[in-house]
Design a protein around this motif. Sequence first.
Motif, PDB file in Angstrom:
ATOM      1  N   PHE A  23       0.825  -1.215   0.000  1.00 45.34           N
ATOM      2  CA  PHE A  23       0.000   0.000   0.000  1.00 45.34           C
ATOM      3  C   PHE A  23       0.856   1.261   0.000  1.00 45.34           C
ATOM      4  O   PHE A  23       0.494   2.273  -0.615  1.00 45.34           O
ATOM      5  N   ALA A  24       1.987   1.241   0.656  1.00 42.61           N
ATOM      6  CA  ALA A  24       2.877   2.401   0.655  1.00 42.61           C
ATOM      7  C   ALA A  24       3.447   2.652  -0.744  1.00 42.61           C
ATOM      8  O   ALA A  24       3.518   3.799  -1.203  1.00 42.61           O
ATOM      9  N   ILE A  25       3.827   1.601  -1.427  1.00 41.51           N
ATOM     10  CA  ILE A  25       4.352   1.748  -2.792  1.00 41.51           C
ATOM     11  C   ILE A  25       3.260   2.256  -3.730  1.00 41.51           C
ATOM     12  O   ILE A  25       3.488   3.174  -4.533  1.00 41.51           O
ATOM     13  N   ALA A  26       2.076   1.692  -3.637  1.00 42.32           N
ATOM     14  CA  ALA A  26       0.969   2.127  -4.497  1.00 42.32           C
ATOM     15  C   ALA A  26       0.600   3.586  -4.212  1.00 42.32           C
ATOM     16  O   ALA A  26       0.366   4.373  -5.142  1.00 42.32           O
ATOM     17  N   GLY A  27       0.553   3.965  -2.956  1.00 44.26           N
ATOM     18  CA  GLY A  27       0.254   5.356  -2.598  1.00 44.26           C
ATOM     19  C   GLY A  27       1.307   6.323  -3.094  1.00 44.26           C
ATOM     20  O   GLY A  27       0.991   7.415  -3.578  1.00 44.26           O
ATOM     21  N   THR A  28       2.566   5.925  -3.012  1.00 44.63           N
ATOM     22  CA  THR A  28       3.647   6.768  -3.504  1.00 44.63           C
ATOM     23  C   THR A  28       3.545   6.965  -5.009  1.00 44.63           C
ATOM     24  O   THR A  28       3.716   8.083  -5.515  1.00 44.63           O
ATOM     25  N   ILE A  29       3.246   5.904  -5.730  1.00 46.57           N
ATOM     26  CA  ILE A  29       3.091   6.016  -7.185  1.00 46.57           C
ATOM     27  C   ILE A  29       1.923   6.936  -7.533  1.00 46.57           C
ATOM     28  O   ILE A  29       2.032   7.779  -8.430  1.00 46.57           O
ATOM     29  N   ILE A  30       0.825   6.810  -6.829  1.00 50.79           N
ATOM     30  CA  ILE A  30      -0.340   7.655  -7.088  1.00 50.79           C
ATOM     31  C   ILE A  30      -0.021   9.121  -6.796  1.00 50.79           C
ATOM     32  O   ILE A  30      -0.365  10.016  -7.584  1.00 50.79           O
ATOM     33  N   PHE A  32       2.986  10.633  -6.737  1.00 61.12           N
ATOM     34  CA  PHE A  32       3.945  11.153  -7.722  1.00 61.12           C
ATOM     35  C   PHE A  32       3.290  11.361  -9.079  1.00 61.12           C
ATOM     36  O   PHE A  32       3.614  12.315  -9.793  1.00 61.12           O
ATOM     37  N   THR A  33       2.364  10.498  -9.458  1.00 62.05           N
ATOM     38  CA  THR A  33       1.649  10.679 -10.720  1.00 62.05           C
ATOM     39  C   THR A  33       0.808  11.951 -10.683  1.00 62.05           C
ATOM     40  O   THR A  33       0.786  12.717 -11.648  1.00 62.05           O
ATOM     41  N   ALA A  34       0.119  12.180  -9.576  1.00 59.95           N
ATOM     42  CA  ALA A  34      -0.690  13.393  -9.448  1.00 59.95           C
ATOM     43  C   ALA A  34       0.196  14.641  -9.465  1.00 59.95           C
ATOM     44  O   ALA A  34      -0.145  15.650 -10.103  1.00 59.95           O
ATOM     45  N   LEU A  35       1.335  14.599  -8.803  1.00 57.97           N
ATOM     46  CA  LEU A  35       2.248  15.745  -8.802  1.00 57.97           C
ATOM     47  C   LEU A  35       2.810  16.017 -10.194  1.00 57.97           C
ATOM     48  O   LEU A  35       2.893  17.169 -10.635  1.00 57.97           O
ATOM     49  N   ALA A  36       3.192  14.966 -10.900  1.00 62.29           N
ATOM     50  CA  ALA A  36       3.740  15.149 -12.248  1.00 62.29           C
ATOM     51  C   ALA A  36       2.677  15.683 -13.202  1.00 62.29           C
ATOM     52  O   ALA A  36       2.962  16.564 -14.020  1.00 62.29           O
ATOM     53  N   THR A  37       1.461  15.179 -13.100  1.00 64.95           N
ATOM     54  CA  THR A  37       0.378  15.663 -13.961  1.00 64.95           C
ATOM     55  C   THR A  37       0.065  17.126 -13.668  1.00 64.95           C
ATOM     56  O   THR A  37      -0.119  17.929 -14.584  1.00 64.95           O
ATOM     57  N   GLY A  38       0.014  17.482 -12.404  1.00 68.57           N
ATOM     58  CA  GLY A  38      -0.233  18.875 -12.034  1.00 68.57           C
ATOM     59  C   GLY A  38       0.882  19.803 -12.476  1.00 68.57           C
ATOM     60  O   GLY A  38       0.627  20.916 -12.943  1.00 68.57           O
ATOM     61  N   ALA A  39       2.115  19.356 -12.350  1.00 70.77           N
ATOM     62  CA  ALA A  39       3.243  20.183 -12.789  1.00 70.77           C
ATOM     63  C   ALA A  39       3.231  20.367 -14.296  1.00 70.77           C
ATOM     64  O   ALA A  39       3.498  21.464 -14.800  1.00 70.77           O
ATOM     65  N   TYR A  40       2.909  19.317 -15.038  1.00 69.23           N
ATOM     66  CA  TYR A  40       2.842  19.401 -16.494  1.00 69.23           C
ATOM     67  C   TYR A  40       1.745  20.365 -16.936  1.00 69.23           C
ATOM     68  O   TYR A  40       1.956  21.219 -17.803  1.00 69.23           O
TER      69      TYR A  40
END
Length: 76
Positions: A23-30, A32-40
Amino acid sequence: MIGEAIDTIITLGWALLGWIIVFAIAGTIIIFTALATGAYAGRGLWRAAGRPAWARSRLRARLAARRTRRDYEEAA
């Protein structure tokens, strides 16, 4: 009997630790994906809002010049 109970508790503890890691790995991926999408998206909006049409592309500059000035003619 007590030994089996202790063995069961240890086994369940390892299983719980495994699920926490998953769950920690899945949460981290989610996250980071949200941060990258927002930054883009933010970078794209920032670039588009702060520049005139000619800075984005030559085609848009020509089209904008044609719309605003009727006497505009492109050089050959």
